[in-house]
Design a protein around this motif. Structure first.
Motif, PDB file in Angstrom:
ATOM      1  N   ARG A   1     -69.624 -37.382  21.793  1.00  0.00           N
ATOM      2  CA  ARG A   1     -68.738 -36.433  22.124  1.00  0.00           C
ATOM      3  C   ARG A   1     -67.763 -36.749  22.874  1.00  0.00           C
ATOM      4  NH1 ARG A   1     -70.131 -31.064  21.949  1.00  0.00           N
ATOM      5  NH2 ARG A   1     -72.411 -31.501  21.955  1.00  0.00           N
ATOM      6  N   HIS A   2     -68.057 -37.596  23.888  1.00  0.00           N
ATOM      7  CA  HIS A   2     -66.880 -38.431  24.635  1.00  0.00           C
ATOM      8  C   HIS A   2     -65.582 -38.958  23.729  1.00  0.00           C
ATOM      9  CE1 HIS A   2     -69.804 -38.533  28.339  1.00  0.00           C
ATOM     10  NE2 HIS A   2     -69.046 -37.693  28.334  1.00  0.00           N
TER      11      HIS A   2
ATOM     12  N   THR B   1     -63.719 -35.919  22.200  1.00  0.00           N
ATOM     13  CA  THR B   1     -63.004 -34.865  23.451  1.00  0.00           C
ATOM     14  C   THR B   1     -61.995 -35.826  24.039  1.00  0.00           C
ATOM     15  OG1 THR B   1     -65.021 -35.197  24.739  1.00  0.00           O
ATOM     16  CG2 THR B   1     -64.683 -33.494  23.252  1.00  0.00           C
TER      17      THR B   1
ATOM     18  N   ARG C   1     -62.926 -38.254  26.516  1.00  0.00           N
ATOM     19  CA  ARG C   1     -63.310 -38.273  27.721  1.00  0.00           C
ATOM     20  C   ARG C   1     -64.232 -39.637  28.156  1.00  0.00           C
ATOM     21  NH1 ARG C   1     -62.596 -33.569  30.711  1.00  0.00           N
ATOM     22  NH2 ARG C   1     -61.632 -32.003  29.643  1.00  0.00           N
TER      23      ARG C   1
ATOM     24  N   TYR D   1     -59.769 -35.769  30.699  1.00  0.00           N
ATOM     25  CA  TYR D   1     -59.185 -35.903  29.511  1.00  0.00           C
ATOM     26  C   TYR D   1     -58.300 -37.144  29.662  1.00  0.00           C
ATOM     27  CZ  TYR D   1     -56.427 -35.038  25.323  1.00  0.00           C
ATOM     28  OH  TYR D   1     -55.539 -35.356  24.310  1.00  0.00           O
TER      29      TYR D   1
END
Length: 222
Positions: free
Chosen positions: A143-144, A147, A149, A197
């Motif tokens: 997921r990072h 996104t 991140r 972010y």
């Protein structure tokens, strides 16, 4: 913003305006209730002359050639100007292979999410579960990556520090995924995983590696 960037934006805006001028979405034409005796609304034809004018404007700014394809209710229309190879003089051809650049990121993201839907990987699982030892931090999740991140440095920052010379130095070189990841890891990480972010092209490189690892097929095929 540089002059070249402004010119590219202006050319892009001109092309978009030309493509959309007079084009009404099909849903708009049928949104209102039918009125007895009223003439049925039709979708105006796209302004293809305007499209050609926009393509020619790109050539005025230095492009060797340009092309556009419009898909509408009446099918596909394409226009080309100039050449795709200045040395051979080969004409611009909408059937030719060409670099899609960052558009590949959209396709890669969709494929990865399809694999999540198929339960072949988990968004909140560490990347290193699927690519053991690739990243120096087990806290970085799938997921990072999506996104931005992950905190992985953008390998293009140093590569394109001097934009035009930097691009010209690598434009014909093919990098492996691992080479690009190594370039990123040679730079300090930008954030702790998940904290903030920070856009990085490296995230999409790792996405590509995940797709190939899980499917056993090249990203382009998937």
């Amino acid at each position: 913003m540089t002059l070249n960037n402004r010119r590219r934006l202006a050319a892009g805006a001109t092309l978009i305006a030309a493509l959309t001028a007079g084009v009404v979405p099909a849903t708009t034409a049928h949104a209102a209730p039918a009125v007895p005796g009223a003439t049925k609304a039709t979708t105006p034809a796209p302004d293809m002359e305007g499209v050609v004018a926009a393509l020619n404007a790109a050539m005025v700014e230095g492009a060797p050639g340009a092309m556009a394809r419009f898909t509408g209710p009446d099918g596909v229309q394409a226009r080309t100007v100039g050449v795709r190879d200045r040395e051979s003089g080969a004409a611009m051809d909408v059937r030719a292979r060409f670099r899609i650049g960052s558009v590949s990121k959209t396709f890669s993201s969709v494929v990865l999410l399809q694999l999540v839907q198929e339960r072949k990987l988990e968004l909140d699982a560490p990347v290193n579960r699927y690519l053991p030892g690739l990243l120096p931090d087990d806290r970085i999740t799938v997921r990072h990556l999506l996104t931005h991140r992950s905190g992985l440095a953008d390998y293009t920052d140093a590569m394109f520090e001097h934009t035009v010379p930097g691009f010209e130095a690598v434009r014909n070189r093919v990098f492996s995924y691992q080479e690009l990841v190594d370039l990123s890891l040679s730079e300090p990480r930008t954030t702790e995983p998940g904290v903030a972010y920070k856009y990085s092209n490296t995230n999409f490189v790792v996405v590509g590696m995940l797709i190939e690892k899980i499917t056993g097929k090249p990203v382009a095929k998937e």
